[in-house]
Write a protein that holds these residues in place. Structure first.
Motif, PDB file in Angstrom:
ATOM      1  N   TRP A  96      82.908 -40.612   5.275  1.00  0.00           N
ATOM      2  CA  TRP A  96      81.692 -40.065   5.878  1.00  0.00           C
ATOM      3  C   TRP A  96      80.506 -40.991   5.681  1.00  0.00           C
ATOM      4  O   TRP A  96      79.676 -41.149   6.569  1.00  0.00           O
ATOM      5  N   ARG A  97      80.407 -41.620   4.520  1.00  0.00           N
ATOM      6  CA  ARG A  97      79.248 -42.482   4.256  1.00  0.00           C
ATOM      7  C   ARG A  97      79.263 -43.752   5.117  1.00  0.00           C
ATOM      8  O   ARG A  97      78.247 -44.412   5.249  1.00  0.00           O
ATOM      9  N   ASP A  98      80.437 -44.089   5.679  1.00  0.00           N
ATOM     10  CA  ASP A  98      80.567 -45.299   6.478  1.00  0.00           C
ATOM     11  C   ASP A  98      80.559 -45.057   7.984  1.00  0.00           C
ATOM     12  O   ASP A  98      80.620 -46.012   8.752  1.00  0.00           O
ATOM     13  N   VAL A  99      80.495 -43.812   8.417  1.00  0.00           N
ATOM     14  CA  VAL A  99      80.517 -43.504   9.856  1.00  0.00           C
ATOM     15  C   VAL A  99      79.160 -43.835  10.465  1.00  0.00           C
ATOM     16  O   VAL A  99      78.129 -43.364   9.994  1.00  0.00           O
ATOM     17  N   ARG A 100      79.158 -44.682  11.483  1.00  0.00           N
ATOM     18  CA  ARG A 100      77.921 -44.985  12.200  1.00  0.00           C
ATOM     19  C   ARG A 100      77.648 -43.886  13.221  1.00  0.00           C
ATOM     20  O   ARG A 100      76.591 -43.283  13.240  1.00  0.00           O
ATOM     21  N   GLN A 101      78.615 -43.639  14.073  1.00  0.00           N
ATOM     22  CA  GLN A 101      78.493 -42.592  15.078  1.00  0.00           C
ATOM     23  C   GLN A 101      79.849 -42.356  15.715  1.00  0.00           C
ATOM     24  O   GLN A 101      80.739 -43.180  15.622  1.00  0.00           O
ATOM     25  N   ALA A 102      79.961 -41.223  16.351  1.00  0.00           N
ATOM     26  CA  ALA A 102      81.138 -40.923  17.156  1.00  0.00           C
ATOM     27  C   ALA A 102      80.657 -40.743  18.592  1.00  0.00           C
ATOM     28  O   ALA A 102      79.575 -40.206  18.822  1.00  0.00           O
ATOM     29  N   ARG A 134      80.004 -48.261  10.282  1.00  0.00           N
ATOM     30  CA  ARG A 134      78.706 -48.932  10.315  1.00  0.00           C
ATOM     31  C   ARG A 134      78.715 -50.302   9.650  1.00  0.00           C
ATOM     32  O   ARG A 134      77.787 -51.070   9.820  1.00  0.00           O
ATOM     33  N   PHE A 135      79.744 -50.611   8.872  1.00  0.00           N
ATOM     34  CA  PHE A 135      79.786 -51.893   8.182  1.00  0.00           C
ATOM     35  C   PHE A 135      80.647 -52.931   8.896  1.00  0.00           C
ATOM     36  O   PHE A 135      80.375 -54.118   8.801  1.00  0.00           O
ATOM     37  N   THR A 136      81.703 -52.496   9.566  1.00  0.00           N
ATOM     38  CA  THR A 136      82.573 -53.444  10.269  1.00  0.00           C
ATOM     39  C   THR A 136      82.793 -52.972  11.690  1.00  0.00           C
ATOM     40  O   THR A 136      82.865 -51.780  11.960  1.00  0.00           O
ATOM     41  N   ASP A 137      82.909 -53.925  12.585  1.00  0.00           N
ATOM     42  CA  ASP A 137      83.210 -53.597  13.974  1.00  0.00           C
ATOM     43  C   ASP A 137      84.701 -53.721  14.258  1.00  0.00           C
ATOM     44  O   ASP A 137      85.135 -53.546  15.388  1.00  0.00           O
ATOM     45  N   THR A 138      85.486 -54.018  13.232  1.00  0.00           N
ATOM     46  CA  THR A 138      86.905 -54.265  13.449  1.00  0.00           C
ATOM     47  C   THR A 138      87.763 -53.025  13.300  1.00  0.00           C
ATOM     48  O   THR A 138      88.900 -53.029  13.727  1.00  0.00           O
ATOM     49  N   ASP A 139      87.262 -51.975  12.695  1.00  0.00           N
ATOM     50  CA  ASP A 139      88.096 -50.806  12.406  1.00  0.00           C
ATOM     51  C   ASP A 139      87.608 -49.502  13.022  1.00  0.00           C
ATOM     52  O   ASP A 139      87.583 -48.473  12.344  1.00  0.00           O
ATOM     53  N   PRO A 140      87.225 -49.466  14.287  1.00  0.00           N
ATOM     54  CA  PRO A 140      86.860 -48.160  14.839  1.00  0.00           C
ATOM     55  C   PRO A 140      88.113 -47.333  15.137  1.00  0.00           C
ATOM     56  O   PRO A 140      89.194 -47.884  15.354  1.00  0.00           O
ATOM     57  N   ILE A 141      87.968 -46.039  15.096  1.00  0.00           N
ATOM     58  CA  ILE A 141      89.046 -45.156  15.533  1.00  0.00           C
ATOM     59  C   ILE A 141      88.824 -44.945  17.020  1.00  0.00           C
ATOM     60  O   ILE A 141      87.818 -44.381  17.432  1.00  0.00           O
TER      61      ILE A 141
END
Length: 179
Positions: free
Chosen positions: A114-120, A141-148
């Motif tokens: 939860w602390r790392d979620v930028r947005q859905a 929010r920290f990496t662009d490589t691991d979105p779901i």
């Protein structure tokens, strides 16, 4: 008109309850349609010596190639349907997670705390609205490589609202603890 945002109705607890979502029937229909097209191409390949004049050895090669292609297409379609059945998108007290995979070396969970979620977010459109099958994306929010990223999530718009509500709730709690 009903407001779907948490905190605006009497059922706040239901809005903040943890959820599990699966893929829509549209994902299964897509897999079946692609498998059907591949099998139709293989049948056309098997029957092509009847429509065009070729040497007998070429006719046999085309026939067996069509059978091999049909069997591969059928096996891949069955694998894809089993794979789609295993995909689970869920939230818990730790974050947003996606469980997927059939084969032991491909099976696993990917997700974001939860602390790392930028947005859905989700994609819109008329067909998506009619079928209630939305593509979703949960960004880290920290990496662009691991979105779901998943296509055809059943009621994905509700899932995105739920994730963003939880994210905002966690941010408010963190803000209150800093004061």
């Amino acid at each position: 008109m009903q407001n779907d945002l948490p905190g605006t109705g009497a059922d706040d607890d239901a809005a903040y309850a943890f959820r599990e979502h699966r893929l829509s029937w549209v994902a299964y229909g897509d897999a079946v349609l692609k498998g059907g097209v591949a099998i139709a191409i293989s049948v056309a390949l098997m029957l092509s010596p009847r429509w065009i004049t070729v040497a007998p050895i070429t006719a046999q090669v085309l026939f067996y190639a069509g059978i091999a292609f049909a069997l591969c297409a059928l096996a891949l379609s069955i694998y894809r349907l089993c794979y789609l059945r295993r995909v689970r998108l869920y939230t818990d007290q730790d974050g947003v997670w996606c469980y997927r995979g059939i084969l032991p070396w491909r099976r696993g969970i990917v997700g974001t705390n939860w602390r790392d979620v930028r947005q859905a977010s989700y994609g819109t459109g008329f067909v998506r609205w009619v079928t209630k099958a939305y593509p979703i994306n949960v960004d880290n929010r920290f990496t662009d490589t691991d979105p779901i990223t998943l296509a055809h999530v059943h009621r994905g718009h509700e899932f995105v609202g739920h994730v963003n509500a939880w994210r905002n709730r966690m941010l408010r709690q963190d803000d209150e603890t800093l004061r």
